[in-house]
Each structure stands twice: as structure tokens, then as C-alpha cells.
Design an enzyme around this catalytic site. Structure first.
Site, PDB file in Angstrom:
ATOM      1  N   THR A   1       0.830  -1.205   0.000  1.00  0.00           N
ATOM      2  CA  THR A   1       0.000   0.000   0.000  1.00  0.00           C
ATOM      3  C   THR A   1       0.865   1.256   0.000  1.00  0.00           C
ATOM      4  O   THR A   1       2.088   1.188   0.140  1.00  0.00           O
ATOM      5  CB  THR A   1      -0.907   0.028   1.249  1.00  0.00           C
ATOM      6  OG1 THR A   1      -0.087   0.222   2.409  1.00  0.00           O
ATOM      7  CG2 THR A   1      -1.717  -1.259   1.372  1.00  0.00           C
TER       8      THR A   1
ATOM      9  N   HIS B   1       1.133   3.266   2.314  1.00  0.00           N
ATOM     10  CA  HIS B   1       1.578   3.553   3.681  1.00  0.00           C
ATOM     11  C   HIS B   1       3.101   3.710   3.768  1.00  0.00           C
ATOM     12  O   HIS B   1       3.604   4.559   4.490  1.00  0.00           O
ATOM     13  CB  HIS B   1       1.096   2.445   4.627  1.00  0.00           C
ATOM     14  CG  HIS B   1       1.339   2.733   6.064  1.00  0.00           C
ATOM     15  ND1 HIS B   1       0.689   3.735   6.742  1.00  0.00           N
ATOM     16  CD2 HIS B   1       2.173   2.151   6.960  1.00  0.00           C
ATOM     17  CE1 HIS B   1       1.102   3.758   7.988  1.00  0.00           C
ATOM     18  NE2 HIS B   1       2.013   2.814   8.149  1.00  0.00           N
TER      19      HIS B   1
END
Length: 155
Positions: free
Chosen positions: A91, A93
Site C-alpha cells: 500500500t 503507507h
């Protein structure tokens, strides 16, 4: 500084009489603990008194800057070290944590005029992290000592 130095500051790796603060993220703890051990071993080899090394841990890379800021604000340290490990996942992130922690560390360095050796690893996988822990831990110690000495020389 001697006049013959022609304005060139030296890269001193003498850690005697320096006080160093270390903030280690616990996320990916085995890796960050290895970074910390390499850093502390190198600081001691450079002459930093173990009593003058303060080592604290925080949950993750995003929490590192707040602890660094508190240490910088105390004016008890000649230099600081940021230790962490951010491993790319599937992701966005990874980018968020890497960018935000890096920007915050830089901001604290400049806001407080306190050298911070940033050894928060940003890697693709765990294998890359392990390949870098020893070297980056030692490098962080050397950067902290050199920059602490340079800042003293420049003031």
C-alpha cells in the site's frame, strides 16, 4: 582553528565529552535493535562515554521525530540519532511513513540547529534491511560525532 587551515573545518570523529541521544523505533524490532547495537558500539569506539548516551525507544518511525524534538528541546545533547526500519508493503503507507518521518527529522535538525543522523532505513524487503543494519548503525554514530564536533567548531 589555525590560520593555515584556510577556513577548512576538519572532520573530527573524537567522541570524548559528547552527549548523544538515540531514538529507536520498535517496529521491525530485530532490525532496529541491530541498528542500535551497531550505533552504540561505534559511539563507544569513537570515545563517547556510555553514561553520555541516552537510548530511548518509540513504537514506530512516525513517533521518532517527537522524541527527537523533546531531546533537542532539552539542549542536553550535542547530536541525536534516528533509528528505524520501514519496509515497503503493498500500500501507499510505505511512502507516507518514509516521507513524513524523513521530513520531520530534517525539520527538527534545522529548527533546533541540532545534528541528527537519520538512519531510518527505507527498504524494499527484510533482506535489504538486514544487509544494511551494521553499516548504517556505524555510519549514524560517525555522522552524529562528526556533526556535533563541526557544530561546536562553527559556533
Amino acid at each position: 582553528m589555525q590560520a593555515s587551515d584556510k577556513g577548512h573545518a576538519s572532520a573530527s570523529l573524537n567522541g570524548e565529552n559528547l552527549r548523544i541521544g538515540i531514538v529507536q523505533a520498535r517496529f521491525n524490532a530485530d532490525i532496529t535493535q541491530s541498528l542500535a547495537q551497531a550505533c552504540i558500539t561505534e559511539l563507544r569506539a569513537l570515545g563517547v562515554d556510555p553514561a553520555h548516551i541516552r537510548h530511548v525507544t518509540v513504537p514506530g518511525a512516525l513517533e521518532v521525530p517527537l522524541a527527537l524534538q523533546a531531546m533537542a528541546d532539552s539542549e542536553d545533547y550535542d547530536a541525536l540519532v534516528a533509528l528505524g526500519c520501514i519496509i515497503r508493503g503493498e500500500t501507499y503507507h510505505f511512502e507516507l511513513v518514509a516521507n513524513e518521518s524523513g521530513a520531520a527529522v530534517t525539520r527538527i535538525t534545522l529548527d533546533y540547529a541540532t545534528p541528527i543522523a537519520n538512519a531510518i532505513l527505507t527498504v524494499e524487503n527484510e533482506q535489504q534491511a538486514w544487509a544494511r543494519t551494521e553499516e548504517k548503525g556505524r555510519d549514524a554514530a560517525r555522522v552524529a560525532v562528526e556533526m556535533a564536533n563541526l557544530m561546536k567548531e562553527l559556533q
